[in-house]
Design a protein around this motif. Structure first.
Motif, PDB file in Angstrom:
ATOM      1  N   ALA A  30       0.957  -1.336  -0.028  1.00 44.31           N
ATOM      2  CA  ALA A  30      -0.068  -0.085   0.162  1.00 44.31           C
ATOM      3  C   ALA A  30       0.805   1.243   0.006  1.00 44.31           C
ATOM      4  N   ALA A  31       1.920   1.142   0.786  1.00 43.06           N
ATOM      5  CA  ALA A  31       2.920   2.439   0.807  1.00 43.06           C
ATOM      6  C   ALA A  31       3.596   2.645  -0.484  1.00 43.06           C
ATOM      7  N   PHE A  32       3.965   1.447  -1.248  1.00 42.67           N
ATOM      8  CA  PHE A  32       4.691   1.539  -2.339  1.00 42.67           C
ATOM      9  C   PHE A  32       3.761   2.081  -3.483  1.00 42.67           C
ATOM     10  N   LEU A  33       2.438   1.678  -3.472  1.00 40.44           N
ATOM     11  CA  LEU A  33       1.544   2.252  -4.589  1.00 40.44           C
ATOM     12  C   LEU A  33       1.092   3.404  -4.365  1.00 40.44           C
ATOM     13  N   SER A  34       0.898   3.951  -3.070  1.00 42.31           N
ATOM     14  CA  SER A  34       0.659   5.327  -2.927  1.00 42.31           C
ATOM     15  C   SER A  34       1.780   6.228  -3.475  1.00 42.31           C
ATOM     16  N   TYR A  35       2.985   5.830  -3.124  1.00 37.60           N
ATOM     17  CA  TYR A  35       4.235   6.623  -3.440  1.00 37.60           C
ATOM     18  C   TYR A  35       4.170   6.583  -5.084  1.00 37.60           C
ATOM     19  N   ALA A  36       3.808   5.751  -5.577  1.00 30.67           N
ATOM     20  CA  ALA A  36       4.108   5.470  -7.120  1.00 30.67           C
ATOM     21  C   ALA A  36       2.710   6.429  -7.641  1.00 30.67           C
ATOM     22  N   ASN A  37       1.817   6.346  -6.965  1.00 26.16           N
ATOM     23  CA  ASN A  37       0.752   7.266  -7.665  1.00 26.16           C
ATOM     24  C   ASN A  37       0.830   8.629  -7.399  1.00 26.16           C
ATOM     25  N   ILE A  38       1.490   8.921  -6.254  1.00 26.44           N
ATOM     26  CA  ILE A  38       1.516  10.369  -6.131  1.00 26.44           C
ATOM     27  C   ILE A  38       2.809  11.006  -6.971  1.00 26.44           C
ATOM     28  N   LEU A  39       3.780  10.189  -7.158  1.00 24.36           N
ATOM     29  CA  LEU A  39       5.073  10.707  -7.987  1.00 24.36           C
ATOM     30  C   LEU A  39       4.691  10.692  -9.429  1.00 24.36           C
ATOM     31  N   ALA A  40       3.984   9.774  -9.861  1.00 27.30           N
ATOM     32  CA  ALA A  40       3.539   9.590 -11.262  1.00 27.30           C
ATOM     33  C   ALA A  40       2.701  10.736 -11.795  1.00 27.30           C
ATOM     34  N   ASP A  41       2.366  11.754 -10.970  1.00 28.39           N
ATOM     35  CA  ASP A  41       1.675  12.946 -11.330  1.00 28.39           C
ATOM     36  C   ASP A  41       2.282  13.691 -12.310  1.00 28.39           C
ATOM     37  N   ARG A  42       1.752  14.421 -13.343  1.00 29.91           N
ATOM     38  CA  ARG A  42       2.418  15.018 -14.430  1.00 29.91           C
ATOM     39  C   ARG A  42       2.907  16.368 -13.809  1.00 29.91           C
ATOM     40  N   ILE A  43       2.310  16.805 -12.791  1.00 27.81           N
ATOM     41  CA  ILE A  43       2.971  18.120 -11.951  1.00 27.81           C
ATOM     42  C   ILE A  43       3.922  17.698 -11.079  1.00 27.81           C
ATOM     43  N   LEU A  44       3.767  16.910 -10.330  1.00 25.46           N
ATOM     44  CA  LEU A  44       4.670  16.794  -9.156  1.00 25.46           C
ATOM     45  C   LEU A  44       5.748  15.975  -9.470  1.00 25.46           C
ATOM     46  N   LEU A  45       5.794  14.964 -10.364  1.00 29.65           N
ATOM     47  CA  LEU A  45       7.207  14.158 -10.918  1.00 29.65           C
ATOM     48  C   LEU A  45       8.207  15.378 -11.334  1.00 29.65           C
ATOM     49  N   PRO A  46       7.869  16.177 -12.356  1.00 24.04           N
ATOM     50  CA  PRO A  46       8.853  17.266 -12.935  1.00 24.04           C
ATOM     51  C   PRO A  46       9.243  18.086 -11.684  1.00 24.04           C
ATOM     52  N   TYR A  47       8.231  18.548 -10.863  1.00 20.81           N
ATOM     53  CA  TYR A  47       8.762  19.456  -9.759  1.00 20.81           C
ATOM     54  C   TYR A  47       9.768  18.895  -9.012  1.00 20.81           C
ATOM     55  N   VAL A  48       9.611  17.385  -8.422  1.00 22.08           N
ATOM     56  CA  VAL A  48      10.518  16.739  -7.697  1.00 22.08           C
ATOM     57  C   VAL A  48      12.048  16.649  -8.326  1.00 22.08           C
ATOM     58  N   LEU A  49      11.727  16.470  -9.539  1.00 29.08           N
ATOM     59  CA  LEU A  49      13.174  16.112 -10.174  1.00 29.08           C
ATOM     60  C   LEU A  49      14.002  17.503 -10.445  1.00 29.08           C
ATOM     61  N   ARG A  50      13.262  18.739 -10.609  1.00 30.47           N
ATOM     62  CA  ARG A  50      13.777  19.818 -10.734  1.00 30.47           C
ATOM     63  C   ARG A  50      14.318  20.373  -9.503  1.00 30.47           C
ATOM     64  N   ASN A  51      13.733  19.872  -8.242  1.00 34.64           N
ATOM     65  CA  ASN A  51      14.435  20.270  -7.165  1.00 34.64           C
ATOM     66  C   ASN A  51      15.718  19.653  -6.729  1.00 34.64           C
ATOM     67  N   LEU A  52      15.748  18.456  -7.146  1.00 37.55           N
ATOM     68  CA  LEU A  52      17.051  17.718  -7.111  1.00 37.55           C
ATOM     69  C   LEU A  52      18.128  18.332  -7.419  1.00 37.55           C
ATOM     70  N   VAL A  53      18.079  19.004  -8.769  1.00 43.37           N
ATOM     71  CA  VAL A  53      19.047  19.575  -9.576  1.00 43.37           C
ATOM     72  C   VAL A  53      19.656  20.792  -8.631  1.00 43.37           C
ATOM     73  N   TYR A  54      18.681  21.347  -7.757  1.00 42.87           N
ATOM     74  CA  TYR A  54      18.855  22.805  -7.230  1.00 42.87           C
ATOM     75  C   TYR A  54      20.141  22.371  -6.207  1.00 42.87           C
ATOM     76  N   ASP A  55      20.462  21.092  -5.756  1.00 43.54           N
ATOM     77  CA  ASP A  55      21.456  20.806  -4.591  1.00 43.54           C
ATOM     78  C   ASP A  55      22.714  20.635  -5.404  1.00 43.54           C
ATOM     79  N   LEU A  56      22.696  20.497  -6.859  1.00 42.24           N
ATOM     80  CA  LEU A  56      23.917  20.187  -7.628  1.00 42.24           C
ATOM     81  C   LEU A  56      25.140  21.378  -7.574  1.00 42.24           C
ATOM     82  N   PRO A  57      26.456  21.212  -7.170  1.00 44.33           N
ATOM     83  CA  PRO A  57      27.348  22.325  -6.759  1.00 44.33           C
ATOM     84  C   PRO A  57      27.355  23.494  -7.846  1.00 44.33           C
ATOM     85  N   LYS A  58      27.448  23.189  -8.969  1.00 48.17           N
ATOM     86  CA  LYS A  58      27.213  24.535 -10.174  1.00 48.17           C
ATOM     87  C   LYS A  58      26.138  24.642 -10.541  1.00 48.17           C
ATOM     88  N   VAL A  59      25.701  23.850 -11.081  1.00 45.70           N
ATOM     89  CA  VAL A  59      24.319  23.798 -11.950  1.00 45.70           C
ATOM     90  C   VAL A  59      23.321  24.245 -11.087  1.00 45.70           C
TER      91      VAL A  59
END
Length: 455
Positions: free
Chosen positions: A312-341
């Motif tokens: 149930a937890a894995f399915l809930s995470y998958a359903n949330i992160l598959a959202d076409r707005i939330l997933l790109p948002y999450v991926l973009r935010n990972l980039v902000y922690d990279l040293p130069k970029v």
């Protein structure tokens, strides 16, 4: 060390400290203890560097619908009233202008609709629309260097409370400690809570505590403790770590941007720091982390306890992160922690607020940021956009993502009413005195009526 108490509160952040203050000062409960695992009160998410320092009223948070805004407003006014009453020298808070900024025709139209048609102008008497010229008077850097043909509108209010929630928590505890029936234990970690025939036993690193009634206000750990007692099985957490970038003093107050729909996380905004107005913070960024506390690898195990590693937890995470707005948002935010970029990719968000900002003007804020315990409903396989409160038999668990700090005293008032029910009339809560000490001190326009006593 050991003790027997009518009430034990677990957690010394803003939530637990608010409840300690409310019960110590405005009830006649005979014995109360606060148990905090850190050496200091409010050392984790309530610490002033670990949150946006905003007292959320719902006026410029454009992801709030009117009903939620009304509720948050009453909670914020309660805490603001406490600060006005107990912090006249503004050592724990500052009061500055704040605004939400619309850029471009589409955003301007959306903000106008929110103010005039959706009822926010009526709900917030001090909130007013201002044009480019007045924006420039209040926040010159917001207009400087911007395309003069670009449509601009802001909703502005003087009620921009910037709060050191750590210092406020410590103030609550200091006030409560004046009462003879209150004990505060720091460096005392709860290892297990067990339910007995009457009340609960808390096994801690400093010994056993017996409590007739228990309230767990331990942030992300609240759900972990709830699950250990069989509560909260229909929920897990999506821990979100927030980070910030720092710049010189571009802004005089708070400038929010319009919220992206469907996201529970705050839109990027700029804030003058509560203790150092020469610094402007931009953020927060938001990234998923498998920990319950920022920078503490030891809490990975705690996250797994809450997550449960079930379908149930894995399915809930998958359903949330598959959202076409939330997933790109999450991926973009990972980039902000990279040293130069990272700073390069984040810069456009800063420039939406301060167009003249350059890459040399911003730097990552090291040591800033906390973890927000975003709640996931396993039945709906979706994010729960509100606070979570689990009320059991003589026990309450509070899980308070934003704006939990802003509404902490209102939440404490509600919990205190529940505690009176738990004690079955043995004790009383003087709500009139509580309101006189808090919300009655909030400055409001003369024509505005006070909220009803049951709010």
């Amino acid at each position: 060390m050991a003790g027997t108490y009518d009430l034990v509160i677990v957690g010394g952040g803003i939530s637990g400290a608010s409840l300690l203050y409310t019960t110590a000062k405005f009830t006649d409960i005979e014995s109360i203890a606060l148990v905090e695992k850190e050496e200091e009160i409010a050392a984790i998410n309530s610490k002033h560097t670990n949150n946006s320092q905003t007292l959320h009223f719902g006026d410029i948070e454009t992801n709030y619908k009117l009903e939620k805004a009304e509720s948050v407003k009453r909670g914020a006014e309660t805490l603001a009233g406490y600060l006005e009453n107990h912090d006249p020298d503004r050592e724990m808070h500052a009061k500055r202008s704040k605004m939400v900024l619309a850029v471009g025709d589409e955003e301007v139209e959306s903000l106008e609709e929110r103010y005039y048609e959706e009822g926010f102008g009526d709900l917030y008497p001090k909130l007013r629309p201002i044009d480019r010229e007045e924006i420039a008077e209040i926040e010159p850097k917001v207009v400087e260097g911007r395309d003069p043909s670009e449509e601009l509108l802001a909703l502005q209010t003087p009620d921009g409370y910037v709060v050191d929630y750590g210092a406020t928590s410590q103030s609550f505890v200091e006030e409560a400690r004046e009462e003879a029936n209150v004990d505060v234990y720091t460096s005392t970690e709860v290892e297990e809570i067990t339910e007995g025939y009457e009340g609960f036993t808390l096994d801690t690193t400093a010994g056993k505590f017996d409590a007739d009634v228990t309230v767990v206000a331990a942030g992300s750990h609240s759900l972990q403790m709830a699950k250990s007692l069989g509560y909260g099985q229909d929920a897990v957490l999506l821990p979100i770590a927030g980070s910030f970038f720092l710049s010189e003093d571009f802004l005089n107050g708070k400038v929010y941007t319009l919220q992206m729909k469907k996201l529970p996380f705050a839109a990027i905004h700029g804030d003058a720091d509560v203790h150092d107005p020469s610094i402007t913070r931009f953020g927060p960024t938001a990234k998923l982390v498998p920990t319950l506390e920022r920078g503490r690898v030891s809490t990975v195990k705690d996250f797994l306890d809450v997550f449960g590693l079930n379908a149930a937890a894995f399915l809930s995470y998958a359903n949330i992160l598959a959202d076409r707005i939330l997933l790109p948002y999450v991926l973009r935010n990972l980039v902000y922690d990279l040293p130069k970029v990272g700073p390069e990719k984040f810069l456009p968000h800063v420039q939406k607020v301060v167009p003249s900002a350059t890459i040399d003007d911003i730097e990552r804020a090291k040591g800033y940021g906390g973890v927000r315990p975003q709640i996931v409903n396993l039945e709906e396989k979706a994010l729960d956009m509100g606070e979570a409160k689990i009320v059991g038999d003589e026990i309450i668990f509070n899980i308070t993502p934003s704006p939990g700090a802003s509404t902490s005293l209102k939440n404490a008032m509600r919990d205190t009413r529940t505690l009176m029910d738990f004690f079955d009339g043995e004790y009383e809560f003087d709500e009139e005195a509580f309101r006189a000490d808090t919300i009655d001190n909030f400055p409001r326009p003369e024509e505005t009526e006070m909220p009803a006593a049951d709010d």
